[in-house]
Motif scaffolding. Structure first.
Motif, short mmCIF file in Angstrom:
data_model
loop_
_atom_site.label_atom_id
_atom_site.label_comp_id
_atom_site.label_asym_id
_atom_site.label_seq_id
_atom_site.Cartn_x
_atom_site.Cartn_y
_atom_site.Cartn_z
N PHE A 181 0.85 -1.19 0.00
CA PHE A 181 0.00 0.00 0.00
C PHE A 181 0.88 1.24 0.00
O PHE A 181 2.03 1.20 0.46
CB PHE A 181 -0.94 0.01 1.20
N ALA A 182 0.33 2.33 -0.50
CA ALA A 182 1.10 3.56 -0.67
C ALA A 182 1.17 4.36 0.63
O ALA A 182 0.76 5.52 0.71
CB ALA A 182 0.48 4.40 -1.79
N THR A 183 1.65 3.71 1.69
CA THR A 183 1.98 4.40 2.93
C THR A 183 3.47 4.73 2.87
O THR A 183 4.13 4.48 1.86
CB THR A 183 1.70 3.51 4.15
N ASP A 184 4.03 5.23 3.98
CA ASP A 184 5.47 5.51 3.98
C ASP A 184 6.25 4.31 4.53
O ASP A 184 7.39 4.44 4.94
CB ASP A 184 5.79 6.78 4.78
N ASP A 212 3.28 0.95 -10.10
CA ASP A 212 2.34 1.77 -9.33
C ASP A 212 1.07 1.02 -8.96
O ASP A 212 0.51 1.21 -7.88
CB ASP A 212 1.98 3.04 -10.10
N PHE A 215 0.55 -1.01 -5.53
CA PHE A 215 0.32 -0.37 -4.23
C PHE A 215 -1.11 0.13 -4.13
O PHE A 215 -1.57 0.98 -4.89
CB PHE A 215 1.30 0.79 -4.05
N VAL A 217 -4.53 1.87 -2.19
CA VAL A 217 -4.82 3.18 -1.59
C VAL A 217 -5.10 2.96 -0.10
O VAL A 217 -6.08 2.29 0.25
CB VAL A 217 -6.04 3.83 -2.27
#
Length: 272
Positions: A181-184, A212, A215, A217
């Motif tokens: 997932f697009a966390t840090d 892309d 990952f 949301v």
């Protein structure tokens, strides 16, 4: 009916997202972080419904003290979400002893200590739900994440066993297994080994696979987590993301085929 949720690693990423979603719907939340200032916005917005606690999950005594403080403050703990953790990137050969131990301390032992700490509270209540943030990488693996993979495999084994041990007390255990997932998680929250050039090709192949679309949301996970918390019969395992289940299914089909091809030799090894 509002619940009391204890969630670790609430300073950012999934932890903060889920903490705020719970607060928005009226639950009481005990939110832990190493830096309490990261929770100021939630405290200002939700007031007495949130109890912010400074906590390093690696400290077993502090874990027990935090659970005790939460129970004293809100009177109960209905759900524990063991979310704190990070990723260590690097090949196994590159990994130092300290890096390996720190990864296991946070991802596995911190989760273990908090699970142990909350169990007497939940047994006394006759109910509770322990939710462990695992990963799809607790079931399958990727190169250059070997120690992280190992920590999540350990979480899987621990939690499946725990589920069997505490079911009779009215306590459920669930493992959340997200794909990427697009966390840090792979950014500011990650740790890196010192690279050896011998593994440059392995790293390059790993990076090439990170398109892309892989990952998800992060905000899209909230509804699934709330449904998990509200379920009267929650699953032991819950995938998050569209890639996790197909990847695991494909991997396990391959394992089953290999096991079958060696079954005659395996059975003969029983000796009778």
């Amino acid at each position: 009916m509002a619940k009391t949720i204890f969630i670790t690693g609430a300073s950012r990423g999934f932890g903060k997202l889920w903490a705020e979603a719970l607060l928005q719907r009226g639950d009481k939340v005990v939110a832990t972080a190493r830096d309490l200032s990261t929770l100021d916005d939630l405290v200002n917005k939700y007031g007495d419904n949130i109890l912010p606690l400074q906590l390093d999950v690696n400290d077993r005594a502090a874990d027990f003290a935090a659970i005790s403080k939460a129970k004293e403050h809100f009177g109960s703990i209905d759900v524990l979400i063991n979310n704190a953790g990070y990723g260590l990137f690097g090949s196994i050969e590159e990994t130092t002893e300290q890096e390996a131990r720190e990864q296991m301390e946070t991802n596995f032992f911190g989760l273990l200590w908090l699970s142990q700490a909350v169990l007497p509270v939940m047994r006394e209540q006759g109910q509770g739900h322990i939710i462990q943030l695992s990963s799809v990488l607790g079931l399958v693996t990727l190169p250059v994440l070997g120690i992280y993979n190992a920590s999540k495999f350990a979480v899987e084994g621990l939690s499946e066993t725990l589920a069997a041990e505490v079911k009779g007390f009215g306590i459920n255990v669930s493992l959340i297994e997200p794909n990427g997932f697009a966390t840090d998680w792979a950014g500011a929250s990650a740790a890196q080994t010192t690279a050896m050039p011998e593994y440059d090709a392995v790293r390059a192949a790993f990076q090439a696979g990170l398109t892309d679309d892989i990952f998800g949301v992060p905000e899209a996970t909230t509804d699934a987590v709330l449904k998990l918390i509200d379920s009267e019969n929650p699953p032991l395992r819950l995938f998050l993301g569209k890639y996790a289940q197909p990847w695991v299914k494909q991997t396990y089909e391959g394992r089953a085929a290999e096991w079958d091809s060696w079954s005659e030799i395996a059975n003969a090894a029983h000796g009778k």
